[in-house]
Design a protein around this motif. Sequence first.
Motif, PDB file in Angstrom:
ATOM      1  N   ASP A   1       0.825  -1.209   0.000  1.00 41.46           N
ATOM      2  CA  ASP A   1       0.000   0.000   0.000  1.00 41.46           C
ATOM      3  C   ASP A   1       0.859   1.259   0.000  1.00 41.46           C
ATOM      4  O   ASP A   1       0.470   2.281  -0.570  1.00 41.46           O
ATOM      5  N   PHE A   2       2.020   1.175   0.616  1.00 39.31           N
ATOM      6  CA  PHE A   2       2.947   2.305   0.651  1.00 39.31           C
ATOM      7  C   PHE A   2       3.258   2.794  -0.763  1.00 39.31           C
ATOM      8  O   PHE A   2       3.349   4.007  -1.019  1.00 39.31           O
ATOM      9  N   TYR A   3       3.413   1.858  -1.695  1.00 39.90           N
ATOM     10  CA  TYR A   3       3.788   2.227  -3.057  1.00 39.90           C
ATOM     11  C   TYR A   3       2.645   2.853  -3.840  1.00 39.90           C
ATOM     12  O   TYR A   3       2.864   3.440  -4.910  1.00 39.90           O
ATOM     13  N   THR A   4       1.433   2.752  -3.342  1.00 43.41           N
ATOM     14  CA  THR A   4       0.297   3.404  -3.994  1.00 43.41           C
ATOM     15  C   THR A   4      -0.028   4.742  -3.348  1.00 43.41           C
ATOM     16  O   THR A   4      -0.864   5.489  -3.858  1.00 43.41           O
ATOM     17  N   ARG A   5       0.648   5.050  -2.231  1.00 43.28           N
ATOM     18  CA  ARG A   5       0.350   6.278  -1.489  1.00 43.28           C
ATOM     19  C   ARG A   5       1.607   7.131  -1.272  1.00 43.28           C
ATOM     20  O   ARG A   5       1.979   7.938  -2.104  1.00 43.28           O
ATOM     21  N   GLU A   6       2.275   6.916  -0.140  1.00 43.39           N
ATOM     22  CA  GLU A   6       3.406   7.769   0.250  1.00 43.39           C
ATOM     23  C   GLU A   6       4.542   7.782  -0.761  1.00 43.39           C
ATOM     24  O   GLU A   6       5.264   8.775  -0.886  1.00 43.39           O
ATOM     25  N   PHE A   7       4.715   6.685  -1.461  1.00 35.17           N
ATOM     26  CA  PHE A   7       5.823   6.593  -2.410  1.00 35.17           C
ATOM     27  C   PHE A   7       5.774   7.699  -3.460  1.00 35.17           C
ATOM     28  O   PHE A   7       6.811   8.127  -3.978  1.00 35.17           O
TER      29      PHE A   7
ATOM     30  N   PRO B   1      14.855  -4.746 -11.624  1.00 31.11           N
ATOM     31  CA  PRO B   1      13.664  -5.229 -10.907  1.00 31.11           C
ATOM     32  C   PRO B   1      13.857  -5.364  -9.408  1.00 31.11           C
ATOM     33  O   PRO B   1      13.803  -6.443  -8.828  1.00 31.11           O
ATOM     34  N   LEU B   2      14.052  -4.212  -8.767  1.00 29.98           N
ATOM     35  CA  LEU B   2      14.239  -4.151  -7.322  1.00 29.98           C
ATOM     36  C   LEU B   2      12.988  -3.668  -6.599  1.00 29.98           C
ATOM     37  O   LEU B   2      12.922  -3.729  -5.370  1.00 29.98           O
ATOM     38  N   PHE B   3      12.012  -3.180  -7.370  1.00 24.12           N
ATOM     39  CA  PHE B   3      10.777  -2.630  -6.807  1.00 24.12           C
ATOM     40  C   PHE B   3       9.588  -3.526  -7.155  1.00 24.12           C
ATOM     41  O   PHE B   3       9.581  -4.194  -8.193  1.00 24.12           O
ATOM     42  N   PRO B   4       8.558  -3.504  -6.315  1.00 27.25           N
ATOM     43  CA  PRO B   4       7.316  -4.203  -6.668  1.00 27.25           C
ATOM     44  C   PRO B   4       6.643  -3.507  -7.845  1.00 27.25           C
ATOM     45  O   PRO B   4       6.954  -2.348  -8.166  1.00 27.25           O
ATOM     46  N   ARG B   5       5.721  -4.203  -8.477  1.00 21.62           N
ATOM     47  CA  ARG B   5       5.058  -3.659  -9.663  1.00 21.62           C
ATOM     48  C   ARG B   5       4.412  -2.302  -9.388  1.00 21.62           C
ATOM     49  O   ARG B   5       4.504  -1.384 -10.208  1.00 21.62           O
ATOM     50  N   ALA B   6       3.791  -2.140  -8.214  1.00 22.78           N
ATOM     51  CA  ALA B   6       3.132  -0.875  -7.893  1.00 22.78           C
ATOM     52  C   ALA B   6       4.128   0.283  -7.886  1.00 22.78           C
ATOM     53  O   ALA B   6       3.825   1.384  -8.351  1.00 22.78           O
ATOM     54  N   GLY B   7       5.325   0.044  -7.354  1.00 22.59           N
ATOM     55  CA  GLY B   7       6.340   1.084  -7.325  1.00 22.59           C
ATOM     56  C   GLY B   7       6.873   1.399  -8.711  1.00 22.59           C
ATOM     57  O   GLY B   7       7.210   2.550  -9.024  1.00 22.59           O
ATOM     58  N   THR B   8       6.950   0.394  -9.564  1.00 25.76           N
ATOM     59  CA  THR B   8       7.408   0.596 -10.928  1.00 25.76           C
ATOM     60  C   THR B   8       6.363   1.338 -11.750  1.00 25.76           C
ATOM     61  O   THR B   8       6.685   2.249 -12.509  1.00 25.76           O
ATOM     62  N   LEU B   9       5.108   0.961 -11.582  1.00 28.64           N
ATOM     63  CA  LEU B   9       4.038   1.659 -12.314  1.00 28.64           C
ATOM     64  C   LEU B   9       3.954   3.114 -11.890  1.00 28.64           C
ATOM     65  O   LEU B   9       3.663   3.990 -12.719  1.00 28.64           O
ATOM     66  N   ALA B  10       4.208   3.384 -10.610  1.00 25.61           N
ATOM     67  CA  ALA B  10       4.206   4.764 -10.133  1.00 25.61           C
ATOM     68  C   ALA B  10       5.264   5.582 -10.865  1.00 25.61           C
ATOM     69  O   ALA B  10       4.991   6.689 -11.351  1.00 25.61           O
ATOM     70  N   ARG B  11       6.471   5.032 -10.976  1.00 30.35           N
ATOM     71  CA  ARG B  11       7.566   5.761 -11.618  1.00 30.35           C
ATOM     72  C   ARG B  11       7.331   5.924 -13.123  1.00 30.35           C
ATOM     73  O   ARG B  11       7.718   6.933 -13.707  1.00 30.35           O
ATOM     74  N   ILE B  12       6.669   4.952 -13.732  1.00 29.60           N
ATOM     75  CA  ILE B  12       6.297   5.098 -15.137  1.00 29.60           C
ATOM     76  C   ILE B  12       5.374   6.304 -15.296  1.00 29.60           C
ATOM     77  O   ILE B  12       5.533   7.109 -16.220  1.00 29.60           O
ATOM     78  N   GLY B  13       4.431   6.425 -14.376  1.00 30.30           N
ATOM     79  CA  GLY B  13       3.505   7.559 -14.414  1.00 30.30           C
ATOM     80  C   GLY B  13       4.212   8.884 -14.205  1.00 30.30           C
ATOM     81  O   GLY B  13       3.894   9.879 -14.875  1.00 30.30           O
ATOM     82  N   TRP B  14       5.161   8.925 -13.286  1.00 26.74           N
ATOM     83  CA  TRP B  14       5.917  10.163 -13.067  1.00 26.74           C
ATOM     84  C   TRP B  14       6.636  10.598 -14.337  1.00 26.74           C
ATOM     85  O   TRP B  14       6.788  11.790 -14.596  1.00 26.74           O
ATOM     86  N   ALA B  15       7.098   9.622 -15.107  1.00 25.44           N
ATOM     87  CA  ALA B  15       7.835   9.919 -16.338  1.00 25.44           C
ATOM     88  C   ALA B  15       6.903  10.337 -17.471  1.00 25.44           C
ATOM     89  O   ALA B  15       7.371  10.672 -18.561  1.00 25.44           O
ATOM     90  N   GLY B  16       5.586  10.300 -17.227  1.00 24.29           N
ATOM     91  CA  GLY B  16       4.622  10.739 -18.230  1.00 24.29           C
ATOM     92  C   GLY B  16       4.192   9.666 -19.202  1.00 24.29           C
ATOM     93  O   GLY B  16       3.689   9.972 -20.290  1.00 24.29           O
ATOM     94  N   MET B  17       4.349   8.401 -18.802  1.00 28.21           N
ATOM     95  CA  MET B  17       4.001   7.300 -19.691  1.00 28.21           C
ATOM     96  C   MET B  17       2.956   6.396 -19.059  1.00 28.21           C
ATOM     97  O   MET B  17       2.567   6.580 -17.915  1.00 28.21           O
ATOM     98  N   GLU B  18       2.508   5.398 -19.821  1.00 28.38           N
ATOM     99  CA  GLU B  18       1.520   4.436 -19.369  1.00 28.38           C
ATOM    100  C   GLU B  18       2.101   3.032 -19.451  1.00 28.38           C
ATOM    101  O   GLU B  18       2.943   2.754 -20.321  1.00 28.38           O
ATOM    102  N   PRO B  19       1.663   2.111 -18.566  1.00 30.01           N
ATOM    103  CA  PRO B  19       2.168   0.731 -18.615  1.00 30.01           C
ATOM    104  C   PRO B  19       1.979   0.075 -19.977  1.00 30.01           C
ATOM    105  O   PRO B  19       2.822  -0.703 -20.424  1.00 30.01           O
ATOM    106  N   GLN B  20       0.880   0.413 -20.668  1.00 29.00           N
ATOM    107  CA  GLN B  20       0.596  -0.208 -21.962  1.00 29.00           C
ATOM    108  C   GLN B  20       1.547   0.263 -23.057  1.00 29.00           C
ATOM    109  O   GLN B  20       1.507  -0.261 -24.187  1.00 29.00           O
ATOM    110  N   ASP B  21       2.412   1.215 -22.741  1.00 29.24           N
ATOM    111  CA  ASP B  21       3.415   1.639 -23.708  1.00 29.24           C
ATOM    112  C   ASP B  21       4.468   0.551 -23.923  1.00 29.24           C
ATOM    113  O   ASP B  21       5.230   0.608 -24.897  1.00 29.24           O
TER     114      ASP B  21
END
Length: 258
Positions: A105-111, A144-164
């Motif tokens: 849950d941390f990776y969907t919130r505070e992260f 691959p050191l982060f869980p999927r939620a943490g990786t998807l978060a960083r993808i979003g920060w970079a302005g992209m989508e997982p489906q890219d």
Amino acid sequence: MEKQQKSLHLKASENFTSLTTILFDLDGTLLPMDQEAFMKIYFGELSKRCLPLGYEPKALIDAVWKGTGAMVKNDGSMKNKDRFWKVFASLIGEQVYEQIPVFDDFYTREFHKVMDATQPDAWADKCVKLAKEKGYTVVLATNPLFPRAGTLARIGWAGMEPQDFSLITTYEDSSYCKPNPAYYEEILSILSKRPEECMMIGNDVSEDMVAADMGMEFYLVDTCLLNSKNRDVNGVRRGSLRELYSFLSALPAREANM
């Protein structure tokens, strides 16, 4: 230097008829960042989230580092996630297995506060989308050191989508880490690709240029360049994300090679 980069770009545009797949690193490549600030905010937020669980910050952070180190040395006998939690639990206590949902849950919130340590660049999304439009298989080859939620978060920060991306490496799915060549071999196996069909794009000479040693083409994004071992990069194809876009523009469209 500028003339050297341009000549490398022109040479690259003429020599990639067998290229089918482009692998992008994330942190420091598609997502420019201050790595030191990133870790400071990350551990600060994680420590605050875990205080109610009774974990002292220093002990928690030490355990995370050791669990991370275990993933980096993973031998493929288990997924990175299982390797991490095995080491982490041995240091923090077996009760932590019941608390994994809290960490997730941390990776969907505070992260998301860690985004303050990054400097998103609109050229990143343009580069990824251009590669797709040209018909290349596009992979997010982030360590691959982060869980999927943490990786998807960083993808979003970079302005992209997982489906890219056709494939995203996370600790749930990977059995190795950079700079182990087996990390790249695992990707090749999943995609049924050969090294000569692929190009790795990254900013870390020690971790990302391993792909070049295996026979992949390579592009060094040097905006947030990491070269801890001072490896000679003279003659290496390199540039900013904007220059990478120009390089990708010169690549042949896959449809023309099929």
